[in-house]
Write an enzyme that holds these catalytic residues in place. Sequence first.
Site, PDB file in Angstrom:
ATOM      1  N   ARG A  15     119.235  32.938  33.884  1.00 17.62           N
ATOM      2  CA  ARG A  15     118.339  33.287  32.779  1.00 17.62           C
ATOM      3  C   ARG A  15     118.523  32.403  31.539  1.00 17.62           C
ATOM      4  NH1 ARG A  15     119.537  39.516  32.703  1.00 17.62           N
ATOM      5  NH2 ARG A  15     121.307  38.780  33.945  1.00 17.62           N
ATOM      6  N   GLN A  73     135.127  29.745  43.221  1.00 22.30           N
ATOM      7  CA  GLN A  73     134.525  30.800  44.041  1.00 22.30           C
ATOM      8  C   GLN A  73     133.227  30.220  44.590  1.00 22.30           C
ATOM      9  OE1 GLN A  73     132.747  34.115  42.009  1.00 22.30           O
ATOM     10  NE2 GLN A  73     132.973  35.506  43.762  1.00 22.30           N
ATOM     11  N   GLY A 101     133.727  35.051  31.095  1.00 23.88           N
ATOM     12  CA  GLY A 101     133.439  33.818  30.359  1.00 23.88           C
ATOM     13  C   GLY A 101     132.190  33.901  29.507  1.00 23.88           C
ATOM     14  N   ASP A 102     131.328  34.882  29.775  1.00 27.62           N
ATOM     15  CA  ASP A 102     130.092  35.002  28.997  1.00 27.62           C
ATOM     16  C   ASP A 102     130.130  36.195  28.041  1.00 27.62           C
ATOM     17  OD1 ASP A 102     129.992  36.947  30.913  1.00 27.62           O
ATOM     18  OD2 ASP A 102     128.052  36.374  31.756  1.00 27.62           O
ATOM     19  N   GLY A 137     126.925  49.369  34.653  1.00 26.86           N
ATOM     20  CA  GLY A 137     127.614  50.368  35.460  1.00 26.86           C
ATOM     21  C   GLY A 137     127.922  51.559  34.562  1.00 26.86           C
ATOM     22  N   ASN A 167     130.396  50.704  31.635  1.00 31.86           N
ATOM     23  CA  ASN A 167     131.517  49.827  31.939  1.00 31.86           C
ATOM     24  C   ASN A 167     131.271  48.477  31.251  1.00 31.86           C
ATOM     25  OD1 ASN A 167     133.607  48.389  33.189  1.00 31.86           O
ATOM     26  ND2 ASN A 167     132.311  47.870  34.944  1.00 31.86           N
ATOM     27  N   TYR A 364     126.684   0.665  -0.708  1.00 33.23           N
ATOM     28  CA  TYR A 364     127.437   0.788   0.534  1.00 33.23           C
ATOM     29  C   TYR A 364     128.827   0.200   0.331  1.00 33.23           C
ATOM     30  CZ  TYR A 364     129.320   0.041   5.131  1.00 33.23           C
ATOM     31  OH  TYR A 364     130.167   0.049   6.212  1.00 33.23           O
ATOM     32  N   ALA A 378     124.947   0.037  -9.652  1.00 36.59           N
ATOM     33  CA  ALA A 378     123.948   0.480  -8.675  1.00 36.59           C
ATOM     34  C   ALA A 378     123.607  -0.644  -7.704  1.00 36.59           C
ATOM     35  CB  ALA A 378     122.690   0.929  -9.399  1.00 36.59           C
ATOM     36  N   ARG A 438     124.555 -16.742  -9.912  1.00 44.19           N
ATOM     37  CA  ARG A 438     123.192 -16.323 -10.206  1.00 44.19           C
ATOM     38  C   ARG A 438     122.433 -17.584 -10.545  1.00 44.19           C
ATOM     39  NH1 ARG A 438     123.055 -12.771 -15.385  1.00 44.19           N
ATOM     40  NH2 ARG A 438     124.036 -11.107 -14.224  1.00 44.19           N
TER      41      ARG A 438
HETATM   42  C1  UD1 Z   1     129.119  44.076  35.923  1.00 43.84           C
HETATM   43  C2  UD1 Z   1     129.766  45.375  36.327  1.00 43.84           C
HETATM   44  C3  UD1 Z   1     129.094  46.514  35.582  1.00 43.84           C
HETATM   45  C4  UD1 Z   1     129.192  46.289  34.089  1.00 43.84           C
HETATM   46  C5  UD1 Z   1     128.616  44.929  33.733  1.00 43.84           C
HETATM   47  C6  UD1 Z   1     128.903  44.607  32.300  1.00 43.84           C
HETATM   48  C7  UD1 Z   1     130.490  45.084  38.638  1.00 43.84           C
HETATM   49  C8  UD1 Z   1     130.190  45.377  40.047  1.00 43.84           C
HETATM   50  N1  UD1 Z   1     129.629  45.562  37.758  1.00 43.84           N
HETATM   51  O1  UD1 Z   1     127.782  44.158  36.365  1.00 43.84           O
HETATM   52  O2  UD1 Z   1     129.703  47.749  35.906  1.00 43.84           O
HETATM   53  O3  UD1 Z   1     128.511  47.301  33.389  1.00 43.84           O
HETATM   54  O4  UD1 Z   1     129.232  43.888  34.511  1.00 43.84           O
HETATM   55  O5  UD1 Z   1     128.215  43.449  31.959  1.00 43.84           O
HETATM   56  O6  UD1 Z   1     131.481  44.474  38.328  1.00 43.84           O
HETATM   57  N2  UD1 Z   1     130.933  36.960  38.410  1.00 43.84           N
HETATM   58  C9  UD1 Z   1     131.644  36.024  39.117  1.00 43.84           C
HETATM   59  N3  UD1 Z   1     131.530  35.999  40.467  1.00 43.84           N
HETATM   60  C10 UD1 Z   1     130.739  36.858  41.153  1.00 43.84           C
HETATM   61  C11 UD1 Z   1     130.001  37.796  40.410  1.00 43.84           C
HETATM   62  C12 UD1 Z   1     130.133  37.831  39.049  1.00 43.84           C
HETATM   63  O7  UD1 Z   1     132.374  35.224  38.537  1.00 43.84           O
HETATM   64  O8  UD1 Z   1     130.700  36.753  42.392  1.00 43.84           O
HETATM   65  C13 UD1 Z   1     131.054  36.992  36.947  1.00 43.84           C
HETATM   66  C14 UD1 Z   1     129.769  36.566  36.260  1.00 43.84           C
HETATM   67  O9  UD1 Z   1     129.837  35.188  35.914  1.00 43.84           O
HETATM   68  C15 UD1 Z   1     129.733  37.432  35.025  1.00 43.84           C
HETATM   69  C16 UD1 Z   1     130.530  38.658  35.398  1.00 43.84           C
HETATM   70  O10 UD1 Z   1     131.277  38.322  36.539  1.00 43.84           O
HETATM   71  O11 UD1 Z   1     130.402  36.812  33.950  1.00 43.84           O
HETATM   72  C17 UD1 Z   1     129.671  39.873  35.644  1.00 43.84           C
HETATM   73  O12 UD1 Z   1     128.814  39.597  36.709  1.00 43.84           O
HETATM   74  P1  UD1 Z   1     127.375  40.184  36.804  1.00 43.84           P
HETATM   75  O13 UD1 Z   1     126.804  39.816  38.091  1.00 43.84           O
HETATM   76  O14 UD1 Z   1     126.638  39.879  35.563  1.00 43.84           O
HETATM   77  O15 UD1 Z   1     127.723  41.762  36.845  1.00 43.84           O
HETATM   78  P2  UD1 Z   1     126.766  42.915  36.464  1.00 43.84           P
HETATM   79  O16 UD1 Z   1     125.850  43.164  37.579  1.00 43.84           O
HETATM   80  O17 UD1 Z   1     126.188  42.695  35.125  1.00 43.84           O
END
Ligand code: UD1
Length: 454
Positions: A15, A73, A101-102, A137, A167, A364, A378, A438
């Site tokens: 996004r 990963q 990280g975000d 969550g 969460n 300058y 100047a 001059r």
């Molecule tokens: C997750 C939580 C949710 C919580 C929400 C908060 C789970 C199953 N759900 O949902 O309960 O309310 O965050 O924002 O954990 N990421 C990886 N590898 C993966 C998947 C995700 O590194 O395979 C990282 C993403 O880069 C991101 C974070 O984990 O920074 C959350 O992943 P995202 O898929 O956004 O989780 P949500 O569905 O939002």
Amino acid sequence: MDLNIVILAAGKGTRMRSSRAKVLHQLAGRPLLSHVIETARSLSPKKIVIVYGHDGDTVKESLDAPDLEWVLQENQLGTGHAVREALPYLDKEGQVLVLYGDVPLISKATLEELIRTKEGKELGLLTAELDDSTGYGRILRNSNQDIVGIVEEKDANEGEKKIKEINTGIMLFDSSALSNWISELKNDNAQGEYYLTDCVRLAASDDNNVAGVKCSDIHEISGINNRVQLAELERVYQRQYAIRLMLDGTTLADPERIDIRGQLSAGLDCDIDINCVFEGRVKLGDGVKIGPNVVIINSILGDGTLVLANSVIENAQIGKDTTIGPFARIRPETVLADKVKVGNFVEIKKSTIEYASKVNHLSYIGDTKMGSGVNIGAGTITCNYDGAFKHQTEIGNNAFIGSDTQLVAPVKVGEGATIGAGSTITKDTPDDKLTLSRSKQITIDGWERPEKDG
Ligand code: UD1
Ligand code: CA
């Protein structure tokens, strides 16, 4: 207990609509991920492990440091899977904190509270109450108000969807319990993912095993998914910084119109007008006044110095009671002593200017060593570049350089020397004498100005 921190950063960030990895987008002048790394470091963990995605090589390259462990990963099979990939790099004993990280504004204080509250339990959970909990969550509690599970939006029933407590994703685990729970995770859910959040249900099968901390500052737990959210958190960050500055004794003309992309420290009674940008490390002494639209990068400014509107200062050291601008440009490796004056449309590069010298208009000055009490007229230019090499100009104390002079480097102007206006100086000039080059002024008798017929 030893702390390991895992930062999840493998998500695609679709996004953002960007060719750049999401966690490399900048907040306050540096990548989102670097904010999280810095907060992680502030907890003095034994290890920091970052889980990154397949398009994340640039992430690793741009943020690598000796204290970071990077885990690829390859397929994003869920947050539980991401932590599973990190497990081999983690200590068997101690605690594991999971950050994102975000989610750049999470604070040290909140994480310390989570660490304290979890004591004696296997799992600590950072939650928050939201008016609109859509997408998150939801936290499930039993009649004793103990946390018993998390249900993801896509798996939740109508009743569960009404729950306002969510969460944040930030969790603290006992290491040994974590590795057991991770091995039990299944992906039989609506998204076909391994949910880290399922650990909560597993933990809660023992009584009173899950600690919850509610975070009251929503910005701390806000994740960034698009550029609108990025801009919102940027403002939050800047406002907080501005408030700290004001409480520490700096007047801001408008706290909504200042941008600090690095570290700004200011002494007492500094005054900063609107639309100023500070980058890297900037240190202001006491009583420094900064006019509107000023950019200052990695510089030190002494007490009482005045920077007037629309000036740019980079990698410079500026003394006390100096005046710069309006519309001045101070380039890297410039050192200005006390009471120097640099006026409008003056560019100074890699030069030292001693006490109370003045370069007030349209000049300058590059690769120059200027003494004290010098007056530069100047339009004076140091011709420091011959097309291949840069050369030095030296200007002695109390020299007076007439307007529109070119000093063709390498060249030295003696102490107390005066240079006549409009001169092109190619040879060293003696102390205390008037030097000029001059052509003589002449007047042509009988000359007539041409006129058009009729
Ligand atoms: C997750 C939580 C949710 C919580 C929400 C908060 C789970 C199953 N759900 O949902 O309960 O309310 O965050 O924002 O954990 N990421 C990886 N590898 C993966 C998947 C995700 O590194 O395979 C990282 C993403 O880069 C991101 C974070 O984990 O920074 C959350 O992943 P995202 O898929 O956004 O989780 P949500 O569905 O939002
Ligand atoms: Ca998310």
